[in-house]
Scaffold this motif. Structure first.
Motif, PDB file in Angstrom:
ATOM      1  N   ILE A 145       0.825  -1.198   0.000  1.00 52.59           N
ATOM      2  CA  ILE A 145       0.000   0.000   0.000  1.00 52.59           C
ATOM      3  C   ILE A 145       0.864   1.254   0.000  1.00 52.59           C
ATOM      4  N   TYR A 149      -2.077   6.098   1.828  1.00 52.93           N
ATOM      5  CA  TYR A 149      -3.164   5.285   2.359  1.00 52.93           C
ATOM      6  C   TYR A 149      -2.801   4.661   3.704  1.00 52.93           C
ATOM      7  N   GLU A 152      -3.877   7.073   6.119  1.00 55.10           N
ATOM      8  CA  GLU A 152      -5.328   6.956   6.290  1.00 55.10           C
ATOM      9  C   GLU A 152      -5.663   5.788   7.207  1.00 55.10           C
ATOM     10  N   ALA A 211      -9.117   2.087   4.591  1.00 53.37           N
ATOM     11  CA  ALA A 211      -7.937   2.382   3.769  1.00 53.37           C
ATOM     12  C   ALA A 211      -7.384   1.132   3.093  1.00 53.37           C
ATOM     13  N   GLN A 214      -7.530   0.041  -0.656  1.00 56.32           N
ATOM     14  CA  GLN A 214      -6.765   0.875  -1.582  1.00 56.32           C
ATOM     15  C   GLN A 214      -5.383   0.280  -1.901  1.00 56.32           C
TER      16      GLN A 214
END
Length: 255
Positions: A145, A149, A152, A211, A214
């Motif tokens: 990731i 993100y 997040e 999150a 993503q």
């Protein structure tokens, strides 16, 4: 139109009422009644001898598996926000289990407090204990990731006042806001890629971890259940002559 009063045990009542109202238009439910049935040891006072005899060999086999001692806990470990001994331990197991996918531990391990359903008590650890702590068929998922993100995700964790984490350090407020988040002591860079070892349930964005879907990449090794990984960890530690232990490290602190 015919009218009738229904009186059934809980659960059956609603189903029957629904069927009558939807399939038999000639009937109208005018009243429903129900009572609570306690499911406790009183039902074992006079067990059916034939049923007990039928189940005995299966029970013996299950007991021989579930009561098998696989390790020893050095201390009692429970879950709890913002950080706890049990959540730290399970998050560490996940992060290190990512080595089978990445060739090294993930940058972060993540487990939800709600996925831990019992206390690991000091002393012998049986298979039953592990099933009680981890009753769900959750599987390991290794996510790649971007840092933007990951930040997040840190916010998602802060909102929930803490979850089980490994490899990261978060500072949050009492009202669930993120003040600071680092990976291995270093600030998160928005465009850098990070790896997270978690479970499929969270990887799908459940428990507020919005999150995680993503992720740039998602790898979920077949058959790698969290319970199995934890069992393997306990057995490896035991074979090495070590007890199962954990410690509080200030992974998530509240200011």
């Amino acid at each position: 139109m015919k009218r009738m009063t229904l009186k059934f045990i809980p659960g059956v009542l609603l189903a029957v009422a629904f069927l009558l109202s939807s399939c038999h238009s000639a009937y109208e439910v005018t009243k429903t009644e129900g009572t609570m049935v306690a499911i406790d040891s009183t039902w074992d006072v006079s067990p059916d001898a034939e049923a007990v005899a039928l189940l005995a060999p299966y029970k013996a086999k299950v007991d021989s598996i579930m009561y098998r001692v696989v390790g020893t806990a050095e201390m009692s470990m429970d879950k709890g926000a913002p950080e706890s001994l049990l959540s730290n331990l399970v998050a560490d197991v996940l992060r290190n289990a990512a080595g089978e996918v990445l060739g090294k531990p993930a940058d972060m391990g993540l487990i939800n407090m709600g996925g831990l359903r019992n206390v690991l008590t000091e002393g012998p650890i049986t298979c039953e204990n592990i099933y009680e702590i981890l009753p769900f068929e959750n599987s390991l998922c290794v996510l790649t990731i971007k840092g933007v993100y990951l930040k997040e995700l840190f916010n998602n964790i802060a909102v929930r006042h803490g979850e089980g984490v490994s490899g990261v350090q978060l500072v949050i407020t009492k009202d669930g806001k993120l003040l600071q988040g680092t990976v291995a002591g270093r600030p998160v860079e928005d465009e850098q890629l990070y790896t997270i070892a978690t479970i499929d349930y969270l990887a799908d964005g459940n428990d507020g971890m919005i999150a995680l879907p993503q992720a740039e990449k998602r790898e979920c090794p077949e058959g790698a259940t969290l319970r199995g990984l934890f069992m393997d960890y306990v057995e490896r530690q035991t074979a090495a002559g070590k007890k199962i232990t954990s410690r509080l490290e200030g992974r998530i602190t509240v200011n």
